[in-house]
Design a protein around this motif. Structure first.
Motif, PDB file in Angstrom:
ATOM      1  N   TYR A  24       0.825  -1.241   0.242  1.00 15.31           N
ATOM      2  CA  TYR A  24       0.010  -0.058  -0.017  1.00 15.31           C
ATOM      3  C   TYR A  24       0.738   1.178   0.090  1.00 15.31           C
ATOM      4  N   ARG A  25       0.208   2.232  -0.694  1.00 14.61           N
ATOM      5  CA  ARG A  25       1.028   3.559  -0.824  1.00 14.61           C
ATOM      6  C   ARG A  25       0.305   4.591   0.121  1.00 14.61           C
ATOM      7  N   LEU A  26       1.151   4.886   1.270  1.00 24.94           N
ATOM      8  CA  LEU A  26       0.465   5.964   2.181  1.00 24.94           C
ATOM      9  C   LEU A  26       0.528   7.551   1.793  1.00 24.94           C
ATOM     10  N   THR A  27      -0.538   7.877   1.239  1.00 22.60           N
ATOM     11  CA  THR A  27      -0.822   9.362   0.548  1.00 22.60           C
ATOM     12  C   THR A  27      -1.313  10.305   1.528  1.00 22.60           C
ATOM     13  N   MET A  28      -1.256  11.563   1.075  1.00 21.02           N
ATOM     14  CA  MET A  28      -1.813  12.514   1.727  1.00 21.02           C
ATOM     15  C   MET A  28      -3.357  12.413   1.884  1.00 21.02           C
ATOM     16  N   ASN A  29      -4.013  11.507   1.073  1.00 20.16           N
ATOM     17  CA  ASN A  29      -5.351  11.131   1.046  1.00 20.16           C
ATOM     18  C   ASN A  29      -5.654  10.007   1.595  1.00 20.16           C
ATOM     19  N   GLY A  30      -4.800   9.468   2.449  1.00 19.06           N
ATOM     20  CA  GLY A  30      -4.889   8.153   3.111  1.00 19.06           C
ATOM     21  C   GLY A  30      -4.348   6.833   2.283  1.00 19.06           C
ATOM     22  N   PRO A  31      -4.356   5.819   2.515  1.00 14.46           N
ATOM     23  CA  PRO A  31      -3.597   4.491   1.884  1.00 14.46           C
ATOM     24  C   PRO A  31      -4.539   4.012   0.830  1.00 14.46           C
ATOM     25  N   ARG A  32      -3.737   3.572  -0.427  1.00 15.72           N
ATOM     26  CA  ARG A  32      -4.342   2.954  -1.531  1.00 15.72           C
ATOM     27  C   ARG A  32      -3.501   1.941  -1.955  1.00 15.72           C
ATOM     28  N   GLU A  84      -8.938  19.649   8.160  1.00 11.77           N
ATOM     29  CA  GLU A  84     -10.115  19.195   7.987  1.00 11.77           C
ATOM     30  C   GLU A  84     -10.623  18.329   6.833  1.00 11.77           C
ATOM     31  N   SER A  85      -9.605  18.683   5.491  1.00 12.61           N
ATOM     32  CA  SER A  85      -9.915  17.996   4.393  1.00 12.61           C
ATOM     33  C   SER A  85      -9.104  16.829   4.355  1.00 12.61           C
ATOM     34  N   GLN A  86      -8.109  16.426   5.446  1.00 12.86           N
ATOM     35  CA  GLN A  86      -7.445  15.273   5.333  1.00 12.86           C
ATOM     36  C   GLN A  86      -8.034  14.234   6.324  1.00 12.86           C
ATOM     37  N   VAL A  87      -8.395  14.849   7.293  1.00 12.74           N
ATOM     38  CA  VAL A  87      -9.040  13.636   8.291  1.00 12.74           C
ATOM     39  C   VAL A  87     -10.199  12.890   8.051  1.00 12.74           C
ATOM     40  N   LEU A  88     -10.841  13.268   7.025  1.00  5.76           N
ATOM     41  CA  LEU A  88     -11.999  12.617   6.364  1.00  5.76           C
ATOM     42  C   LEU A  88     -11.386  11.074   5.781  1.00  5.76           C
ATOM     43  N   ASN A  89     -10.145  10.962   5.576  1.00  8.77           N
ATOM     44  CA  ASN A  89      -9.674   9.729   5.155  1.00  8.77           C
ATOM     45  C   ASN A  89      -9.847   8.739   6.172  1.00  8.77           C
ATOM     46  N   SER A  90     -10.000   8.944   7.684  1.00  9.95           N
ATOM     47  CA  SER A  90      -9.987   8.238   8.684  1.00  9.95           C
ATOM     48  C   SER A  90     -10.816   8.359   9.949  1.00  9.95           C
TER      49      SER A  90
END
Length: 590
Positions: free
Chosen positions: A198-206, A242-248
């Motif tokens: 998995y790649r841990l990006t600014m918008n969460g893992p993918r 606030e935009s990033q916490v939505l991934n978790s």
């Protein structure tokens, strides 16, 4: 061992950019990464530290060192190396037990949730380590609340230290952790995710694509740190968070708990900001921001309208343009408000209410929010509560409601008049009703309002009471000059000027004694006999009051004598030991 140079070059509440090395020309900046054993090559501009843990002995030995000689401000500069024992720490659930073995030393402090309760070294006010490590962060973060309490305690206790919580950071949550006050991160989570595909990006893992390099996550870290630094500089880190916490869901929980933890803490906030600073409310989480809570409490409990505006409350809708008076809609309203003796208050979200005399202040003049015209139940409840608080405290006799919100639940011995009648606020019929209603009410109550400078002065008094708690310095003054920067004069001498774009009064040197005698501004006391040169640094401060906000005007005292004024550039929590100036010198007497 050398001396790690540190100076704050950017701040946004607990988040800071700290220049490392020479104060005038830092060679690297935080937030940054600590390289750990097994990391790939990472440029020193984002990874200027390395860390090694020797677990072959008990307790383990910890070594942290700089990778750039210029981070050392001693002469000649060299690589700085910190070595200490990790200590032996009990798990968080056994925090009440005073056992184990303390870790770290005065320069490289190792703490855990347990030692925060029992380490007597923390009571030493002179303790100011270079680095502080929260060693049980991976265990604490799963609990949420005690992790936040630990980080907040360490951040406020050691404002000059670099704070690191190993094993919990990644490009997806680094902005949030920086918002909490962490300065140093590591790549353990990103490497672990990569090993699992998995790649841990600014918008969460993918899932990682087959053609992607196994170390591509380094690029994600670089992008994340640059975004964080940029957001701190512009004062918009909250928006990024606030935009990033939505991934978790866990990150959302942590942000909400952090907001709750900080409600009521004045020493993290600003009273004034730069003119181009914006506060964008992009999600419902924005309503929980301590800044919003602070505004609502202060308006509800501290705002007092001009003396001639305490009988009639006029509620108006907000506008997209700030300050409101410059919008087309409010220009139309003003043409249909024939008297100055009504207290104009704007209804908005998420701030609730914004009185006309406060519309130039932070954050009222700086916020952006998507405008749909719809109100949810939480917003309506908030507005009702704030209006009720004003009614109970001020004692309005009449509320003229042009906001479009149903206020029939407001209690009190008063008259409530709806001038909208389901029309739009700017429709000809609604504006005609607004004007005729104001005229009828003013005539019936037999009240009058001053015009021109007399009205303007009362507006300034209201603003002063909100900012400073009193308006004594405005006694026996006159307003002169041209708009928008009106001069305030006393006995023919200018003592202040109103700066609407900055949302503040600019005091002249001749006003300092008036402010001192009226106990208007907070006071700091410098160390006796020290020569005051340049700006205000922690090293020359003998005492300061609680609750200083970034942007506050401050009187400077020495040996109980007023010697000048300054303007806070750091919020109150940093005044205990911030690396860098905490206030910019303004006026000097003598």
């Amino acid at each position: 061992m050398g001396a790690l140079g540190r100076t704050v070059v950017g701040r946004n509440r607990y988040a800071r950019i700290i220049g490392l090395g020479d104060r005038r020309s830092p060679c690297v900046h935080t937030p940054c990464i600590v390289k750990i054993d097994g990391d790939p090559d990472i440029h020193q501009s984002i990874a200027p530290f390395s860390f090694f843990r020797d677990g072959s002995i008990s307790p383990a030995n910890l070594t942290l060192e700089t990778l750039i000689e210029e981070m050392d401000i001693s002469s000649p500069p060299k690589i700085i190396k910190w070595q200490t024992s990790e200590g032996q720490h009990l798990p968080p659930e056994l925090s009440e037990a005073d056992s184990g073995k303390l870790g770290g030393d005065d320069n490289f402090l190792v703490v855990s949730w347990q030692t925060l309760h029992h380490d007597s070294r923390l009571m030493n006010d002179s303790l100011a380590p270079d680095i502080v490590i929260l060693v049980d962060a991976p265990q604490l973060i799963s609990t949420g609340q005690i992790f936040l309490e630990a980080v907040t305690t360490l951040r406020e206790r050691f404002p000059s230290s670099l704070l690191w919580a190993p094993g919990i950071s990644g490009p997806d949550n680094a902005a949030l952790l920086s918002w909490f006050g962490l300065d140093l991160f590591d790549c353990a989570r990103a490497r672990s995710a990569a090993s699992a595909g998995y790649r841990l990006t600014m918008n969460g893992p993918r899932p990682m694509d087959e053609d992607e390099n196994a170390n591509i996550w380094v690029r994600d870290w670089e992008d994340s740190l640059r975004f964080i630094r940029s957001s701190i500089k512009t004062g918009n880190l909250r928006e990024l968070v606030e935009s990033q916490v939505l991934n978790s869901p866990r990150s959302v929980e942590h942000l909400r708990r952090h907001d709750t933890l900080l409600k009521g803490r004045k020493s993290i906030l600003a009273s004034h900001v730069s003119q181009d600073r914006r506060f964008r409310f992009i999600s419902s989480s924005s309503r929980n921001d301590p800044l919003v809570h602070d505004w609502k409490i202060r308006v509800s409990d501290q705002y007092t309208p001009p003396s001639h505006c305490q009988s009639v409350l006029l509620l108006l809708p907000c506008s997209e343009r700030k300050p409101y008076r410059e919008s087309q809609s409010h220009r139309r309203f003003s043409r249909h408000i024939p008297f100055t003796c009504v207290d104009q208050v704007m209804v908005t979200s998420p701030l609730g209410l914004v009185p006309r005399s406060l519309e130039d202040f932070w954050p009222a003049a700086h916020y952006d929010i998507p405008v749909t015209g719809d109100w949810d139940s939480d917003e309506i409840t908030m507005i009702h509560d704030m209006v009720q608080s004003l009614v109970d405290r001020i004692g309005y006799q009449v509320i003229i409601n042009h906001s479009g919100i149903d206020l029939n639940s407001i209690k009190g011995d008063l008259e409530l008049i709806d001038t909208r009648k389901n029309s739009t606020a700017g429709s000809p019929e609604a504006l005609e009703r607004l004007e005729s209603t104001i005229s009828d009410v003013v005539k019936r109550l037999e009240i009058r309002g001053p015009k021109g400078h007399r009205h303007r002065l009362e507006m300034y008094r209201s603003a002063s009471r909100f900012l400073y708690g009193n308006d004594t310095w405005l006694s026996d003054v006159k307003i002169e000059g041209r708009p928008p920067r009106w001069r305030i004069e006393k006995e023919g001498k200018q003592i202040a000027q109103w700066h609407p774009r900055a949302g503040r009064f600019a005091f002249s040197k001749s006003c300092l004694n008036i402010l001192h005698d009226g106990n208007v501004l907070p006071r700091i006391h410098l160390v006796p006999d020290v020569e005051w040169k340049g700006d205000i640094f922690v090293s020359i401060i003998e005492s300061y009051p609680d609750g200083i906000r970034e942007g506050d005007d401050i009187l400077v005292m020495q040996n109980s004598i007023l010697i000048g004024s300054a303007r806070a550039v750091a919020p109150g929590w940093e005044w205990k030991g911030s690396p860098g100036k905490v206030a910019r010198s303004h006026h000097r007497i003598g």
